[in-house]
Design a protein around this motif. Structure first.
Motif, mmCIF file in Angstrom:
data_model
loop_
_atom_site.group_PDB
_atom_site.id
_atom_site.type_symbol
_atom_site.label_atom_id
_atom_site.label_comp_id
_atom_site.label_asym_id
_atom_site.label_seq_id
_atom_site.Cartn_x
_atom_site.Cartn_y
_atom_site.Cartn_z
ATOM 1 N N THR A 56 0.627 -0.998 -0.337
ATOM 2 C CA THR A 56 -0.003 -0.120 0.007
ATOM 3 C C THR A 56 0.818 1.316 -0.213
ATOM 4 O OG1 THR A 56 -0.020 0.389 2.905
ATOM 5 C CG2 THR A 56 -1.549 -1.480 1.190
ATOM 6 N N ALA A 57 0.802 2.209 -0.487
ATOM 7 C CA ALA A 57 1.084 3.092 -0.605
ATOM 8 C C ALA A 57 1.430 3.624 0.822
ATOM 9 C CB ALA A 57 0.792 4.577 -2.283
ATOM 10 N N ALA A 58 2.141 4.853 1.069
ATOM 11 C CA ALA A 58 2.082 5.348 1.793
ATOM 12 C C ALA A 58 1.493 7.108 1.805
ATOM 13 C CB ALA A 58 3.627 5.988 3.247
ATOM 14 N N ILE A 59 0.161 7.241 2.274
ATOM 15 C CA ILE A 59 -0.427 9.002 2.284
ATOM 16 C C ILE A 59 0.715 10.049 2.740
ATOM 17 C CG2 ILE A 59 -2.217 10.003 2.909
ATOM 18 C CD1 ILE A 59 -3.556 7.654 3.387
ATOM 19 N N ASP A 60 1.269 10.377 2.243
ATOM 20 C CA ASP A 60 1.570 11.588 2.807
ATOM 21 C C ASP A 60 1.381 12.972 2.884
ATOM 22 O OD1 ASP A 60 3.632 13.980 2.350
ATOM 23 O OD2 ASP A 60 4.645 13.534 1.116
ATOM 24 N N GLN A 61 0.676 13.358 4.246
ATOM 25 C CA GLN A 61 0.030 14.720 4.879
ATOM 26 C C GLN A 61 0.530 15.556 4.243
ATOM 27 O OE1 GLN A 61 -2.881 13.928 6.159
ATOM 28 N NE2 GLN A 61 -2.966 11.541 6.499
ATOM 29 N N LEU A 64 -1.341 16.298 0.466
ATOM 30 C CA LEU A 64 -2.430 15.979 0.474
ATOM 31 C C LEU A 64 -3.172 16.572 1.297
ATOM 32 C CD1 LEU A 64 -5.097 13.582 -0.257
ATOM 33 C CD2 LEU A 64 -4.572 12.571 1.854
ATOM 34 N N ASN A 65 -2.580 17.818 1.900
ATOM 35 C CA ASN A 65 -4.132 18.382 2.812
ATOM 36 C C ASN A 65 -4.151 19.633 2.028
ATOM 37 O OD1 ASN A 65 -3.965 16.808 4.842
ATOM 38 N ND2 ASN A 65 -2.888 17.714 6.698
ATOM 39 N N PRO A 66 -2.970 19.899 1.153
ATOM 40 C CA PRO A 66 -3.153 21.311 0.747
ATOM 41 C C PRO A 66 -3.981 20.852 -0.473
ATOM 42 C CG PRO A 66 -1.333 20.729 1.421
ATOM 43 C CD PRO A 66 -0.899 19.827 1.330
ATOM 44 N N MET A 67 -3.870 19.568 -1.232
ATOM 45 C CA MET A 67 -4.536 19.157 -1.889
ATOM 46 C C MET A 67 -6.015 19.292 -1.789
ATOM 47 S SD MET A 67 -2.393 16.113 -3.626
ATOM 48 C CE MET A 67 -3.951 15.431 -4.602
#
Length: 285
Positions: A56-61, A64-67
């Motif tokens: 699983t791909a790690a979520i880069d907060q 992600l948050n700015p998106m």
């Protein structure tokens, strides 16, 4: 397609190829039982094998948050729709809870011998109001109640003393309980007089208005502290606690608790809905 399905398809292909080579090199044919045995053995090996790990791909907060923020800022109506949906859901939950509480406390709401009944005692819709004589909103809502009583001959109104704003409110309510118990006295006239009086409503205000209606001011002053009067007010406090009522005015119509003075048109609408569908909010279909 899952990894297991892919593996089984590949396995079937391998088995088919292997069997074809075997049959080509060796003229003897395998019977059905032998084929089934080979397939079952291979499937058992696959089942016993350790599961294939899924990466699983790690979520880069930080990315992600700015998106998310950028998307929401570019589509602000999404937040509006979410807010509206949440408000609708919360209102529905509140109505369901109020409906349940009203059903549980029905006897205390509608059959308390100490409350005052105005309008048509056999009316097809009942409007309950819990009030405090020193409540400015209750004072402003008095014309709404007067209009409803005048225009709706099938409306039953129940008034419950709920003095919560001051000691003076409690004292005035004590006198009002005694006035309400006297069937020879026009309580509605007394009620309107207190709400239209100047300044804070006190025991003296209530006693003076009761005296104008022919009651003994001295007798009322002696009885206003009685256990009977205290019990009448305490019953309303207990009802309010059970229904989570904390302010005045609070109305009860049908299956709805209505905090605050909502105005004549809103009251009319809810009364009309109760007559039409049995609830204050009618849904089509």
């Amino acid at each position: 397609m899952s990894r297991l399905t892919i593996a089984l398809v590949a396995l079937a292909g391998i088995l088919a190829g292997g069997l074809a080579v075997s049959l080509y090199k060796q003229p003897q044919a395998l019977d059905t039982a032998q084929v089934r045995s080979v397939v079952e053995d291979v499937l058992k090996e696959r089942a016993d094998a350790a599961p294939v790990p899924v990466e699983t791909a790690a979520i880069d907060q930080d990315k992600l948050n700015p998106m998310i923020e950028s998307y929401l800022l570019g589509n602000p109506r999404i937040l509006q729709r979410v807010s509206e949906a949440l408000d609708t859901q919360l209102r529905a939950e509140q109505r369901d809870k109020a409906k349940s509480l009203i059903a549980q406390m029905s006897d205390a709401i509608y059959n308390d011998p100490d409350h005052v009944v105005l309008g048509n005692p056999n009316g097809d819709v009942t409007l309950v109001e819990m009030f405090d004589y020193n409540c400015g909103y209750c004072r402003n809502a008095l014309p709404d109640l007067a209009t409803l009583l005048a225009e709706d001959p099938n409306l039953k109104v129940i008034l419950k003393e709920f003095p919560i704003l001051s000691k003076e409110s409690v004292d005035a309510a004590r006198v009002a309980v005694l006035v309400g118990k006297d069937k020879d006295v026009d309580y509605w006239t007394f009620h309107q007089a207190l709400f239209t009086s100047r300044g804070k409503v006190t025991a003296e205000t209530a006693l003076d208005e009761a005296q104008k209606l022919g009651m003994s001011k001295v007798d009322l002053a002696l009885k206003m502290g009685s256990e009977e009067v205290s019990t009448a007010i305490e019953n309303t406090y207990r009802l309010a606690k059970a229904l989570n009522i904390t302010g005045t005015p609070t109305y009860i119509i049908g299956n709805e608790l209505i905090p605050g003075a909502i105005g004549l048109d809103e009251l009319r609408g809810r009364i009309s809905n109760v007559r039409a569908c049995g609830e204050t909010v009618c849904t089509s279909g």
